[in-house]
Design an enzyme around this catalytic site. Structure first.
Site, PDB file in Angstrom:
ATOM      1  N   GLU A   1       0.822  -1.215   0.000  1.00 56.27           N
ATOM      2  CA  GLU A   1       0.000   0.000   0.000  1.00 56.27           C
ATOM      3  C   GLU A   1       0.857   1.267   0.000  1.00 56.27           C
ATOM      4  O   GLU A   1       0.610   2.199   0.763  1.00 56.27           O
ATOM      5  CB  GLU A   1      -0.968  -0.006   1.188  1.00 56.27           C
TER       6      GLU A   1
ATOM      7  N   ASP B   1      -8.866  -8.686   3.661  1.00 56.50           N
ATOM      8  CA  ASP B   1      -8.570  -7.567   4.558  1.00 56.50           C
ATOM      9  C   ASP B   1      -9.580  -7.460   5.692  1.00 56.50           C
ATOM     10  O   ASP B   1     -10.409  -6.557   5.684  1.00 56.50           O
ATOM     11  CB  ASP B   1      -8.545  -6.255   3.758  1.00 56.50           C
TER      12      ASP B   1
ATOM     13  N   GLU C   1     -13.072  -2.335  12.225  1.00 53.15           N
ATOM     14  CA  GLU C   1     -12.999  -1.518  11.011  1.00 53.15           C
ATOM     15  C   GLU C   1     -14.144  -1.805  10.044  1.00 53.15           C
ATOM     16  O   GLU C   1     -14.747  -0.883   9.504  1.00 53.15           O
ATOM     17  CB  GLU C   1     -11.650  -1.759  10.321  1.00 53.15           C
TER      18      GLU C   1
HETATM   19  C1  GCU Z   1      -6.557  -1.981   5.766  1.00 53.76           C
HETATM   20  C2  GCU Z   1      -6.872  -0.741   6.545  1.00 53.76           C
HETATM   21  C3  GCU Z   1      -5.724   0.227   6.575  1.00 53.76           C
HETATM   22  C4  GCU Z   1      -4.460  -0.492   7.037  1.00 53.76           C
HETATM   23  C5  GCU Z   1      -4.218  -1.725   6.198  1.00 53.76           C
HETATM   24  C6  GCU Z   1      -3.109  -2.595   6.763  1.00 53.76           C
HETATM   25  O1  GCU Z   1      -6.454  -1.696   4.414  1.00 53.76           O
HETATM   26  O2  GCU Z   1      -7.991  -0.125   5.994  1.00 53.76           O
HETATM   27  O3  GCU Z   1      -6.047   1.276   7.437  1.00 53.76           O
HETATM   28  O4  GCU Z   1      -3.364   0.337   6.970  1.00 53.76           O
HETATM   29  O5  GCU Z   1      -5.354  -2.539   6.198  1.00 53.76           O
HETATM   30  O6  GCU Z   1      -3.443  -3.535   7.465  1.00 53.76           O
HETATM   31  O7  GCU Z   1      -1.948  -2.333   6.519  1.00 53.76           O
END
Ligand code: GCU
Length: 692
Positions: free
Chosen positions: A313, A387, A415
Site C-alpha cells: 500500500e 482484509d 474496522e
Molecule cells: C486496511 C486498513 C488500513 C491499514 C491496512 C493494513 O487496508 O484499511 O487502514 O493500513 O489494512 O493492514 O496495513
C-alpha cells in the site's frame, strides 16, 4: 465498591475499570466462604512483577470481600494466600513443585489448595515472576466469576509465546481505524510525565496474558525511531514492564533515508537518516539498522522487536530496490538478533502484477520464500487473504509455509464491523479461523495447531497479534461491549482452545454482574452478534461491500472488483474454472470448495458466481436467501434492544444508557444496510425496480 442491595440499581460506572471492577460478592454465603479461605496474603519476593501481583490481589480482595486482608511475611494461622516462585519464596521452594513449575515455564503457574505446617493455604506458584502475576489474576477471575476456591488444582501455561496487541496509533495522537478517542500514548508529555492510565492499561493486558505491545501504526512514521522518541518509548516500556508487557515498534523501512518535507510524505518517502538508499543489501543500510538496534537496546534492554509493513500500500520496502521480502526481513533480523529481538514481517501485500485476483497475491508472493527467513523472523498474515472482512475463509498461507513461523494478525478494532457503534462479539469469528482445518498434514491440521508449533530451528517462535481497539475514551473502547473483544483476544491468545461462550460468560460476569439473568442475557446478546453482522453486511461470502470509510454500504463502488452482480447471477468465480484461488488450498478443501454444491453457503459467493436461482441446501434460491439473511441480520438489532431493556434495573444507569444509545444507532444502521443492499441487488438482478 460495596455490593448493591438486591433489587437496587448499582452505582454509576464509566467503564474505565473494564473487567477488573472488583465489586463486592453479592452472594453472602460465597463471600463468607472466600473470606475464610483468604485471611491473609503472603507474597515472598520483591520484584516489580511480584509487587504488582501483591498490589492487585490486595485491591481485588478488598473490593470483592468488602475489606482488606493483612499482608504478612509468613503463614499465620489458616487461610494464607501465598504467592511466589521457588527463587523468591521459601514456602514455595519447600513444596517441591520445581519440576512441574519448570515444565509450565516462567509464564505458566499452578494454583493449589494445600497445607503448609498443617494449615490450609492457597498457593499461587510459578517458575517466573510473570507466571506468579498471571496466577494472581487467574485467582481473581475465579473470585470475580463466583467459582469455588476450596479445592483448587489449576495448572496453566500459555500456548503461544508472543501475545501481541498492535496499536495503529500515529505520533499526532490520532489512531488509524480507531473509534475510541485519541491515542493513550501522550507523546508530548513523555518522557517527563507518565500517565497513570498506562499502569491500568498494563494491568488490563496482564489480566488476560497479553505480553507485547506494538506502540505505533504499521503505516509507520519513521520519526518514532529518532532519539527523542526513543526516550519516550523507554518511558512507556518502564510503565508496562512490571506487568510483563514488552514494547515493540513498527519500523518504517525507509528510515535510513533523509527526512522529507511533510508528515504524510515522511511515511512513504522520508526517513530520519542521511543515507541515499534503504536497499537492504547495501552494507551502509545494514549498519544503520544495527546501530539503531544497539541504541534502542541501550535504552530498553527487553525491547521486543520490529513490526514491518513493507512494499505494501505504498509503504517503502525491499522491492523498491529490486530485493525480496527475505532480503528485507533478514537484514532487520540480523540487527535485532544479538539482542534477542524479532521481526514481524507482514504478509499483507497485494501487488497488482502478481495476479488479477487480489486474494491470490499474498500467497503467491510469500509461499516461494518459505524456509528462507532468518530464525527470528515471523511472517504475519491476516486471518483471511483479503482484509479483515466480516467473514473470510482462512488465509491459505496457513498450512503453506511449514518452515516459517507464522504469527496471525487479527483485528480487534471493528474496522469493517460497524466500528464502535455496533455490538459484535468477535470470538466466534476468531474461533472459526483458529479451528479451521487446513488439511496441510492430513485432517486435524488446524490453524491453531500450525501456529502453536514453532518450525524446526525456530524454538519459541510462536505468537498471535490483534489490532487494538483501545483509545483514550473513558471506557477505553468506545462501546462497553467492545471491551469484550479486547478481553477475548487475550484469552484466546493464551489458549486458542477456549470456547467463545465460556469466554463471553467470564467477561459478562466480571464486567456486568454475576446475577444469572444478566449473565444469560449478555451472553446471548454477544453470541449471535457476529453472524448477524455478517448477514447484514456480507452474507453468503460476499466481501468488501462498504464505502470508502468502511462503515456504510458502498455497493456501487465495489461492483466488479470483489464480486459481480448482474441479471445472470452474483459472486466471484475463484474455482478452477475461474481465478483458481481455490487451488491454493489443500485437498479435500480444494475439491470441495471447487463446486458450488459442496461449498459451505457461508462462503458460496466468495468462491463462485452462481445464478440467482441456484438452490442452497435449505431449498431457498440465492436471491431468497440473500434477502432472508439481510433481513435476519438487521432484525438482530431489535433483538439486542429487547434483551437489553430487560436489564435496565440490573446494570448501573450510566452504562446501561450508553449501551442503549449504541444499540439504537446500530439498529438504524443495520436497517440502512439491509435496505440499501436489497435494493441494489434487486436492481442488478432485475428482480425489483431500480432507483425505487
Ligand atoms: C486496511 C486498513 C488500513 C491499514 C491496512 C493494513 O487496508 O484499511 O487502514 O493500513 O489494512 O493492514 O496495513
Amino acid at each position: 465498591m460495596a455490593a448493591p442491595l438486591r433489587g437496587q440499581q448499582p452505582p454509576a460506572e464509566s467503564g474505565y475499570d473494564l473487567w477488573l471492577r472488583y465489586v463486592g460478592v453479592e452472594d453472602a454465603a460465597l463471600r463468607r466462604a472466600y473470606a475464610s479461605r483468604i485471611t491473609h496474603l503472603v507474597v515472598q519476593g520483591a520484584s516489580p512483577s511480584l509487587r504488582a501481583a501483591a498490589g492487585e490481589l490486595e485491591r481485588g480482595i478488598r473490593g470483592l470481600l468488602g475489606a482488606g486482608v493483612p499482608v504478612e511475611a509468613e503463614v499465620r494461622g489458616q487461610g494464607a494466600l501465598v504467592v511466589g516462585t521457588p527463587a523468591s519464596s521459601a514456602i514455595v521452594r519447600h513444596l517441591g513443585w520445581g519440576r512441574e513449575l519448570d515444565a509450565l515455564g516462567p509464564e505458566g503457574f499452578v494454583i493449589r489448595s494445600t497445607r503448609v505446617a498443617d494449615r490450609p493455604v492457597t498457593i499461587i506458584a510459578s517458575s517466573g515472576d510473570a507466571g506468579a502475576l498471571y496466577g494472581a489474576f487467574h485467582l481473581l477471575r475465579l473470585l470475580q466469576t463466583g467459582r469455588p476456591i476450596d479445592t483448587l488444582r489449576v495448572a496453566e501455561r500459555p500456548r503461544l509465546a508472543r501475545r501481541m496487541l498492535d496499536h495503529w496509533d500515529n505520533l499526532d495522537g490520532t489512531i488509524e481505524r480507531g473509534y475510541a478517542g485519541a491515542s493513550i500514548w501522550r507523546w508530548a508529555e513523555l518522557p517527563a510525565r507518565i500517565d497513570p492510565r498506562l499502569v491500568d492499561y498494563a494491568r488490563a493486558n496482564a489480566s488476560i496474558g497479553i505480553n507485547g505491545v506494538v506502540l505505533n501504526n504499521v503505516n509507520a512514521d519513521p520519526r518514532v525511531l529518532r532519539a527523542d522518541y526513543l526516550a519516550k518509548v523507554a518511558a512507556i516500556a518502564s510503565a508496562l514492564r512490571p506487568y510483563n508487557v514488552r514494547v515493540y515498534l513498527s519500523a518504517n523501512f525507509g528510515a535510513p533515508l533523509p527526512p522529507s518535507s511533510t508528515p504524510d510524505a515522511m511515511k512513504k518517502w522520508g526517513g530520519i537518516g542521511s543515507l541515499p538508499t534503504a536497499d537492504p543489501l547495501d552494507p551502509r543500510v545494514a549498519r544503520w539498522w544495527r546501530e539503531k538496534a544497539d541504541e534502542i537496546y541501550r535504552l530498553i534492554p527487553d525491547f521486543g522487536g520490529f513490526l514491518v509493513k513493507a512494499s505494501s500500500e505504498g509503504m517503502p520496502g525491499p522491492q523498491d530496490y529490486g530485493r525480496s521480502h527475505v532480503d528485507g526481513a533478514n537484514m532487520l533480523a540480523a540487527a535485532l538478533a544479538p539482542h534477542g529481538g524479532v521481526v514481524m514481517w507482514r504478509a499483507f501485500v497485494y501487488p497488482k502484477n502478481a495476479d488479477p485476483d487480489r486474494v491470490k497475491r499474498g500467497y503467491k508472493e510469500f509461499v516461494p520464500l518459505d524456509g528462507r527467513f532468518a530464525a527470528n523472523v515471523f511472517v504475519q498474515p491476516k486471518n483471511g487473504p483479503l482484509d479483515f472482512q466480516p467473514r473470510e475463509p482462512f488465509n491459505p498461507l496457513f498450512g503453506a509455509m511449514p518452515d516459517t513461523p507464522l504469527m496471525p494478525e487479527l483485528q480487534i478494532t471493528q474496522e469493517y464491523l460497524g466500528r464502535a457503534t455496533h455490538l459484535v462479539y468477535l470470538a466466534p469469528m476468531w474461533k472459526e479461523f483458529l479451528d479451521a482445518d487446513t488439511h496441510a498434514r492430513g485432517a486435524g491440521s488446524t490453524v491453531a495447531r500450525i501456529v502453536e508449533r514453532a518450525p524446526n530451528g525456530t524454538s519459541g517462535m510462536t505468537g498471535i497479534a490483534g489490532v487494538a481497539n483501545v483509545g483514550a475514551d473513558s471506557d477505553w473502547t468506545g462501546h462497553h461491549f467492545a471491551q469484550a473483544n479486547w478481553y477475548a483476544f487475550g484469552r484466546l491468545a493464551w489458549d486458542p482452545s477456549l470456547p467463545s461462550d465460556a469466554v463471553a460468560e467470564e467477561w459478562a460476569r466480571m464486567t456486568w454482574s454475576n446475577r444469572p439473568r444478566v449473565v444469560r442475557t449478555v451472553e446471548s446478546m454477544m453470541l449471535g452478534s457476529w453472524e448477524a453482522a455478517v448477514s447484514d453486511m456480507t452474507p453468503l461470502g460476499l466481501s468488501l461491500t462498504v464505502d470508502g470509510q468502511h462503515y456504510d454500504p458502498g455497493l456501487e463502488r465495489r461492483e466488479g472488483e470483489y464480486w459481480h452482480a448482474d441479471s445472470l447471477g452474483i459472486g466471484y468465480d475463484r474455482s478452477s474454472r475461474g481465478s483458481d484461488y481455490v487451488g491454493q488450498y489443500h485437498e479435500p478443501l480444494r475439491r470441495l470448495w471447487d463446486e458450488p454444491a459442496t461449498t459451505p453457503p457461508e462462503l458460496l459467493l466468495w468462491f463462485h458466481r452462481v445464478s440467482w436461482d441456484f438452490r442452497l441446501p435449505n431449498g431457498r434460491t440465492v436471491w431468497a436467501e440473500l434477502v432472508h439473511r439481510y433481513d435476519d441480520g438487521a432484525r438482530y438489532g431489535d433483538d439486542l434492544l429487547a434483551s437489553w431493556r430487560t436489564l435496565a434495573g440490573d446494570v448501573d444507569a450510566r452504562r446501561w444508557r450508553e449501551v442503549q444509545d449504541r444499540l439504537e444507532q446500530q439498529r438504524a444502521h443495520a436497517l440502512r444496510w439491509r435496505d440499501a443492499s436489497v435494493a441494489y441487488f434487486g436492481c442488478r438482478s432485475g428482480r425489483t425496480r431500480c432507483g425505487g
